[in-house]
Enzyme design. Structure first.
Site, PDB file in Angstrom:
ATOM      1  N   ASP A 106       0.999  -1.114  -0.126  1.00 14.81           N
ATOM      2  CA  ASP A 106      -0.078  -0.160  -0.066  1.00 14.81           C
ATOM      3  C   ASP A 106       0.596   1.284   0.065  1.00 14.81           C
ATOM      4  O   ASP A 106       1.837   1.810   0.700  1.00 14.81           O
ATOM      5  CB  ASP A 106      -0.867  -0.086   1.884  1.00 14.81           C
ATOM      6  CG  ASP A 106      -1.801   1.515   1.437  1.00 14.81           C
ATOM      7  OD1 ASP A 106      -1.542   2.325   0.437  1.00 14.81           O
ATOM      8  OD2 ASP A 106      -2.586   0.847   2.016  1.00 14.81           O
ATOM      9  N   LYS A 177       3.022  14.092 -15.601  1.00 17.68           N
ATOM     10  CA  LYS A 177       1.641  15.038 -15.263  1.00 17.68           C
ATOM     11  C   LYS A 177       0.846  15.196 -14.516  1.00 17.68           C
ATOM     12  O   LYS A 177       0.538  13.184 -14.894  1.00 17.68           O
ATOM     13  CB  LYS A 177       2.035  15.350 -16.606  1.00 17.68           C
ATOM     14  CG  LYS A 177       1.060  15.418 -17.507  1.00 17.68           C
ATOM     15  CD  LYS A 177       0.651  16.179 -18.941  1.00 17.68           C
ATOM     16  CE  LYS A 177      -0.041  15.138 -19.900  1.00 17.68           C
ATOM     17  NZ  LYS A 177      -1.734  15.390 -19.235  1.00 17.68           N
ATOM     18  N   ASP A 206       7.016  14.781 -19.279  1.00 15.86           N
ATOM     19  CA  ASP A 206       6.631  15.687 -20.993  1.00 15.86           C
ATOM     20  C   ASP A 206       6.418  14.670 -21.819  1.00 15.86           C
ATOM     21  O   ASP A 206       7.247  15.165 -22.319  1.00 15.86           O
ATOM     22  CB  ASP A 206       6.263  16.933 -20.917  1.00 15.86           C
ATOM     23  CG  ASP A 206       5.090  17.901 -22.031  1.00 15.86           C
ATOM     24  OD1 ASP A 206       4.555  16.554 -22.774  1.00 15.86           O
ATOM     25  OD2 ASP A 206       4.539  18.894 -22.242  1.00 15.86           O
ATOM     26  N   HIS A 207       4.961  13.733 -22.722  1.00 17.73           N
ATOM     27  CA  HIS A 207       6.257  13.097 -23.498  1.00 17.73           C
ATOM     28  C   HIS A 207       6.169  13.731 -24.678  1.00 17.73           C
ATOM     29  O   HIS A 207       6.505  13.241 -25.399  1.00 17.73           O
ATOM     30  CB  HIS A 207       4.944  12.490 -23.055  1.00 17.73           C
ATOM     31  CG  HIS A 207       3.787  12.201 -23.998  1.00 17.73           C
ATOM     32  ND1 HIS A 207       2.338  12.708 -22.828  1.00 17.73           N
ATOM     33  CD2 HIS A 207       2.896  11.934 -25.316  1.00 17.73           C
ATOM     34  CE1 HIS A 207       1.531  12.605 -23.880  1.00 17.73           C
ATOM     35  NE2 HIS A 207       1.166  12.892 -25.030  1.00 17.73           N
ATOM     36  N   ASP A 264      -5.131  19.865 -18.614  1.00 19.69           N
ATOM     37  CA  ASP A 264      -4.730  18.938 -19.353  1.00 19.69           C
ATOM     38  C   ASP A 264      -3.663  18.796 -20.415  1.00 19.69           C
ATOM     39  O   ASP A 264      -3.004  18.129 -20.492  1.00 19.69           O
ATOM     40  CB  ASP A 264      -5.944  18.171 -19.289  1.00 19.69           C
ATOM     41  CG  ASP A 264      -5.738  16.504 -19.989  1.00 19.69           C
ATOM     42  OD1 ASP A 264      -4.898  16.034 -19.197  1.00 19.69           O
ATOM     43  OD2 ASP A 264      -5.789  16.398 -21.460  1.00 19.69           O
ATOM     44  N   HIS A 269       1.707  20.462 -22.656  1.00 20.10           N
ATOM     45  CA  HIS A 269       1.714  20.825 -23.931  1.00 20.10           C
ATOM     46  C   HIS A 269       2.473  21.456 -24.437  1.00 20.10           C
ATOM     47  O   HIS A 269       3.057  21.663 -25.404  1.00 20.10           O
ATOM     48  CB  HIS A 269       1.023  19.185 -24.074  1.00 20.10           C
ATOM     49  CG  HIS A 269       0.609  18.028 -23.439  1.00 20.10           C
ATOM     50  ND1 HIS A 269       2.027  17.310 -23.327  1.00 20.10           N
ATOM     51  CD2 HIS A 269      -0.339  17.266 -24.077  1.00 20.10           C
ATOM     52  CE1 HIS A 269       1.724  16.159 -22.446  1.00 20.10           C
ATOM     53  NE2 HIS A 269       0.479  16.260 -23.184  1.00 20.10           N
TER      54      HIS A 269
END
Length: 531
Positions: A106, A177, A206-207, A264, A269
């Site tokens: 946990d 993120k 950040d892909h 988002d 991005h």
């Protein structure tokens, strides 16, 4: 061997050598992100010979499992992953899962972190690397609790790193993120992290920055003398940055109700794309120099005031409609979404960069769900050439030059310019016409295949200690300071405009550009063909 030879690798990773020896502790090892993105990326590193020989994977999650079944679960994830196409090389899988460990627990239990430290010590005692990397593939609400426990248990000690040089074992943390909910929370989270770790230990991922085309923006600008002299207010009329999706919120309704499209997509991005496109040339291609210039750019972005917000921001929410011929419900009818919600699923912004290079040039940013096409791109629209030389028919068809960097799909670059339309009118007669034509670069065609997944690049960079493609603490805070006012107005007091699913977004977004004498580029599904 030519550039179009399929034997050439798309990535420069092979030239940089394999990753450092390390043990990767993946917290959230059985979650969706790990199965869909992280294991395929690690598998590709193993397959391409870029994963260190002395690499050990340790998975941490709350579900019942053991070492053997964990390795089997990785194989199952790879067999169904989009990035592998369902074909898995047993040898590469073996390199990835060799010595893999699984720890059940946990994340709120301090005993789990003592167990993690004990396991790492056992790995190191048996010949494993003393370098430790932790990937937090967990909900943001757990970031701070997990970081505190990793630090206090001794599993993740504070180490000192200097760019391009590392002495002794290192410890690094990769954090997904969203990083905070606003500037205040991001600043507080940074302060807590930096109380326990040094900035070079922290890799805020950040892909989008791992996408090959985004990285190519810097090469395109700074390695080609014909473009950089034109990259300013004297030649460029406007810039459009688009991240459009055809999908809805799917199973993420509860998350999206908290985030909305601005948190988002824009804070991370789109602000990163803006910074990469508009930044000044760095003094060197190092993480510090590149990120310094990004921060300077973000500081120069004009902050919104209440009057500007009315004229520079459009919010929308998708209604029921049709996408690819399939009827889809309205956002308010999606699972875990409040029926009367005012959460925006689309936003369009007009922003200005108040510095010498970009004064007066509008940057138009838009992102939304359930739009007509999935596309991410940056479009540089140049100032229109004078038409006084040309006959009336030619002036009617004359358009401004446009440079488009396609991030996804069909990664590549197109440049449009004017040419005389073939015909008998060889001189400046009233019948002469001009027509826009395109020069086109395609990764798939010119390099023999599509670029590799973003997470492959980012994971390798983190293992190498290369932080250029990761956000620094001040970058994150500056981005939040830009979008905070937008988040503040995207609440129940401001109803977003409804737009049909499968459309290009709300009508008000078109009106915002029309007021400037501009228009949005149409959402095009593929890289336009050259002529």
């Amino acid at each position: 061997m030519t550039l179009s030879d399929p034997g050439i690798r798309l990535s420069s990773n092979a030239e940089r050598g394999t990753a450092d020896d390390c043990t990767l502790v993946l917290i959230g090892a059985l979650g969706d992100l790990a199965r869909r993105k992280l294991y395929p990326a690690l598998y590709r590193l193993a397959h391409d010979g870029l994963l260190a020989q002395n690499f050990t994977l340790v998975g941490v999650d709350r579900m019942p499992d053991d070492d053997a079944s964990y390795a089997s679960a990785i194989g199952d994830a790879l067999a169904t992953a989009d990035d592998t196409g369902g074909t898995v090389d047993p040898a590469a899988l073996g390199r990835l899962t060799r010595g893999a460990r699984y720890i059940r627990g946990d994340l709120t239990d301090p005993a789990l972190y003592r167990n993690i430290n004990t396991t790492l010590q056992a790995v190191e005692a048996s010949g494993g690397s003393a370098n430790r990397m932790f990937y937090l593939a967990i909900p943001p609400s757990l970031f701070l609790r997990v970081v505190e426990a990793l630090s206090s248990s001794g599993a993740a000690p504070r180490t000192q790193e200097v760019e391009e040089f590392q002495q002794g074992p290192w410890t690094r943390l990769i954090i997904e993120k969203p990083f905070g909910r606003d500037r205040a929370s991001a600043t507080a989270l940074n302060a807590e992290l930096l109380a326990r770790f040094t900035e070079p230990q922290l890799y805020r991922i950040d892909h989008y920055l791992g996408k090959e085309t985004v990285q190519n923006i810097l090469a395109f600008r700074f390695a080609n003398a014909i473009f950089e002299p034109l990259w300013d207010r004297g030649s460029i009329a406007s810039v459009q940055i688009t991240a459009a999706e055809t999908v809805g919120v799917e199973t993420r309704g509860s998350y999206y109700e908290e985030a909305g499209v601005v948190r988002d997509m824009f804070q991370n991005h789109l602000m990163q794309l803006l910074a990469t496109t508009a930044m000044e040339p760095p003094g060197a291609m190092t993480a510090t120099a590149v990120r310094d210039e990004k921060v300077k750019l973000l500081r120069a972005v004009r902050r919104f005031d209440p009057v500007a917000l009315r004229n520079c921001v459009v919010l929308g929410q998708y209604d029921a409609g049709s996408v690819d011929g399939v009827h889809v419900p309205a956002y308010r009818d999606e699972p875990s979404v409040a029926p009367g919600t005012a959460t925006p699923t689309y936003a369009a912004l007009r922003v200005f960069v108040d510095n010498w290079r970009w004064e007066g040039v509008p940057f138009y940013l838009r992102s939304g769900k359930r739009l007509s096409t999935r596309v991410s791109e940056i479009a540089i629209r140049f100032r229109r050439a004078p038409g006084v030389l040309w006959p009336r028919a030619a002036r009617r068809t004359m358009d401004a030059n446009e440079l488009v960097v396609r991030i996804q799909p069909d990664e590549g670059i197109t440049l449009s310019f004017q040419a005389k339309r073939p015909g008998a009118a060889l001189s400046l007669t009233p019948q002469m016409e001009l027509s826009p034509v395109r020069m086109r670069f395609s990764y798939a065609e010119d390099f023999g295949g599509a670029p590799g997944p973003a997470y492959e690049t980012l994971l390798l960079d983190a293992m190498l200690g290369e932080a250029t493609l990761f956000a620094r603490s001040d970058e994150v805070e500056q981005a939040w300071s830009i979008v905070d006012p937008i988040v503040a107005v995207a609440g129940p007091d401001r109803r977003p405009e409804l737009y049909p699913a499968g459309s290009d977004g709300p009508v008000a977004a078109n009106a915002m550009l029309a007021a400037d004498g501009a228009f949005w580029r149409g959402l095009v599904s593929g890289l336009p063909p050259g002529r």
